[in-house]
Design a protein around this motif. Structure first.
Motif, short mmCIF file in Angstrom:
data_model
loop_
_atom_site.label_atom_id
_atom_site.label_comp_id
_atom_site.label_asym_id
_atom_site.label_seq_id
_atom_site.Cartn_x
_atom_site.Cartn_y
_atom_site.Cartn_z
N ARG A 147 -8.68 -1.18 -4.26
CA ARG A 147 -8.25 0.13 -4.76
C ARG A 147 -6.83 0.10 -5.30
O ARG A 147 -6.51 0.73 -6.31
N ILE A 148 -5.93 -0.64 -4.62
CA ILE A 148 -4.52 -0.69 -5.07
C ILE A 148 -4.27 -1.88 -5.99
O ILE A 148 -3.14 -2.15 -6.37
N THR A 176 -9.30 4.00 -7.70
CA THR A 176 -8.31 2.97 -7.97
C THR A 176 -7.00 3.60 -8.45
O THR A 176 -7.00 4.55 -9.25
N TRP A 229 -4.65 -5.23 -5.45
CA TRP A 229 -3.87 -6.23 -4.72
C TRP A 229 -3.78 -7.55 -5.47
O TRP A 229 -2.71 -8.16 -5.56
N TRP A 243 -7.85 8.13 -1.76
CA TRP A 243 -8.30 7.11 -0.80
C TRP A 243 -9.73 7.40 -0.35
O TRP A 243 -10.57 6.49 -0.29
N LEU A 252 2.25 -1.18 -10.58
CA LEU A 252 1.75 -2.48 -10.17
C LEU A 252 2.71 -3.60 -10.55
O LEU A 252 2.98 -4.51 -9.75
N GLU A 259 -9.46 -1.35 0.43
CA GLU A 259 -8.16 -0.82 0.00
C GLU A 259 -7.44 -1.79 -0.93
O GLU A 259 -6.73 -1.37 -1.86
N ASP A 298 0.83 -1.20 0.00
CA ASP A 298 0.00 0.00 0.00
C ASP A 298 0.87 1.25 0.00
O ASP A 298 0.63 2.20 -0.77
N ARG A 339 2.53 1.60 -3.49
CA ARG A 339 1.60 2.03 -4.54
C ARG A 339 1.27 3.50 -4.38
O ARG A 339 1.19 4.24 -5.36
N ILE A 340 1.06 3.96 -3.14
CA ILE A 340 0.78 5.37 -2.90
C ILE A 340 2.00 6.22 -3.26
O ILE A 340 1.87 7.37 -3.70
N GLN A 353 -3.15 11.92 -2.64
CA GLN A 353 -3.39 10.49 -2.50
C GLN A 353 -4.44 10.20 -1.44
O GLN A 353 -5.21 9.25 -1.56
#
Length: 530
Positions: free
Chosen positions: A170-171, A529, A173, A524, A78, A167, A69, A72-73, A520
């Motif tokens: 959103r990232i 995404t 995963w 959130w 990815l 979350e 997390d 990515r932020i 960011q």
């Protein structure tokens, strides 16, 4: 999934051929197992395909999730992160342990409102969200009046899991996962690391695949359950795994049997898990008509706060043998004076100070637990005994177990119960984890003052550097390092932040400055995404 022909495999990101592969190949050779530093050619000769990815995190639990997390932020693409794991959701193992130790989704964890694995900013915390969703001011009042008027606020387990699902989506995963069992991590002679993964049967053309990376992050949790020696000896000798159980393993049959007929159950341990088990047993008496008698065996019966001559007295409340402390370390350990103090200490001083801020076995101060203990002592269904167990054997009736207990006054007592529930915890030694043990033997890692992985304040594992490559660790395996509460939500966040800062200095990711942080956070809040 490895794609390609009979003899060539391809990198799923670049589409370019990689070394190794082919049907029937891909196993580790004796030379590789015995060698500390590997070359690309060694893997090619063994038929193990190599995939390139800059950052690999091993474990796939909450520690890996918080680390991914952060990255990515911080702008890491990815495809530059790979999560090697055998679970689908980051909280899956934790949820399993919570359920077994009697913390279902509606019950509360031992965590602060601002310790939010789904939100690196900690705002809004769980109390704000719970009050908003439930349309209640109660959680908000709780955090403003804790711990003087109210007990510390702690979030509901289900709320934490739901927020992590949000979350994770959103990232993206799932796009970072590579399923399988990690076998080992070895240093590469040209710099960086090889992480060996055994994928699920039938998903690849080779038995093993390798991820070649600049950075590796290990957050593998606890190796397994820890049993008291006498209880482990009983289980192994008599092959009885139903009567003597660990609180972290499935044992619902104990409660169901005790609902049907009266019986005596023994609790071993005096931490938060013992509190949860005790509450479940008393709740079954209160709401399901169980006639259970609870025997609580204390090895150490606390009568006063733990005192350390060097660091001073504790602030714990001690009552009926239990020690009460809000969190697993002192509040000042999260971001106050105890955190700064720990950064200054080395060797035995650090070990002593960690012991001091931990305060021994303890549990949060909660009104419902205290009321149950008081009522149980008064009514006689909750009984306490102090001593050490000499042996555990089957009872003469074939349904009970008998513990021979030596009291502090030298007396010997046989205590017969239908079940024993061991609440003493989980195994934390790196030697008990396959990947970490290999790291100690072949990766240059060492043990710290309490026998866990020796790390820098940045959580780089000392002795494991490989050229420009670095290896980091987080979670339970780093206990005894320069931060007290590493095995907690906030501890995992702190660890990930220190690793991110170290990676940012090396140019791996962007700096999360004020502007980026605010933008960011807005993403959130809007669940956009990235």
């Amino acid at each position: 999934m490895v794609d390609g022909s009979e003899t060539i495999t391809f990198n799923p990101q670049s589409g370019q051929p990689v070394q190794g592969g082919g049907p029937g190949g891909g196993d580790l050779t004796d030379q590789m197992i015995a060698t500390d530093w590997w070359t690309d050619q060694m893997l090619a000769d063994a038929g193990i395909p190599i995939y390139d990815v800059p950052f690999v995190t091993v474990g796939g639990g909450i520690g890996s999730f918080v680390m991914a997390d952060y990255l990515r932020i911080a702008g890491v693409p990815l495809e530059n992160i790979k999560v090697l794991t055998n679970i689908d959701r980051p909280y899956q193992t934790y949820q399993f342990l919570c359920k077994n130790s009697q913390i279902p989704s509606k019950e509360r964890l031992r965590s602060d409102s601002a310790a939010t694995p789904d939100n690196i900013w900690g705002f809004p915390g769980y109390a704000i969200r719970e009050g908003w969703n439930d349309k209640s001011l109660r959680p908000w009042i709780n955090v403003f009046t804790e711990p003087v008027i109210d007990d510390f606020y702690t979030p509901r387990a289900g709320d934490v899991f739901t927020s992590m699902d949000r979350e994770a989506a959103r990232i993206r995963w799932q796009g970072m996962l590579a399923k399988g069992q990690v076998r080992m991590v070895r240093r590469r002679q040209e710099g960086g690391y090889f992480t060996i993964l055994t994928p699920p049967t039938g998903t690849t053309r080779t038995k093993r695949i390798a991820y070649r990376s600049h950075f590796v992050h290990l957050s593998v949790g606890y190796p397994g359950l820890r049993y008291l020696r006498d209880l482990q000896a009983y289980r192994e000798t008599y092959e009885d795994y139903r009567t003597v159980v660990n609180a972290y393993e499935p044992h619902e049959h104990v409660y169901e049997d005790l609902k049907r007929r009266p019986g005596v159950v023994m609790i071993r341990g005096a931490g938060i898990v013992a509190s949860r088990i005790l509450q479940r047993l008393v709740d079954d008496r209160d709401y399901h008509g169980a006639q259970t008698t609870i025997m609580h065996l204390f090895r150490t019966y606390r009568t006063q706060p733990k005192i350390d001559k060097k660091w001073g007295g504790g602030k714990q409340e001690v009552r009926h043998g239990w020690a009460y402390q809000g969190f697993n370390v002192t509040k000042a350990s999260w971001g106050g004076q105890h955190r700064f103090k720990l950064l200054e200490l080395e060797g035995q001083e650090r070990k002593d100070f960690i012991d001091y801020i931990g305060g021994g076995a303890h549990t949060p101060r909660r009104k419902d637990w205290r009321e149950q203990i008081d009522r149980g002592l008064q009514q006689g269904f909750y009984r306490q005994h102090v001593g050490t167990v000499d042996k555990v054997v089957p009872g003469p009736d074939g349904e009970s177990v008998v513990s021979t207990v030596k009291g502090q006054d030298g007396s010997v007592t046989d205590i017969a119960v239908r079940y024993i529930i061991d609440c003493t915890g989980l195994v934390g030694s790196p030697r008990d984890h396959r990947v970490l043990a290999d790291l100690l033997d072949h990766g240059g890692a060492g043990e710290n003052v309490i026998g866990r992985l020796d790390c820098e304040p940045s959580f780089e594992i000392r002795g494991t550097r490989s050229g420009a490559g670095k290896m980091y660790a987080g979670g339970a395996s780093t206990a005894g390092s320069y931060y007290g509460g590493v095995d907690s939500f906030l501890g995992l966040q702190y660890t990930a932040q220190q690793i991110y800062l170290d990676l940012q200095k090396q140019g791996f990711c962007s700096r999360i400055g004020p502007g980026r942080s605010f933008s960011q956070w807005l993403k959130w809040a809007r669940n956009k995404t990235i």
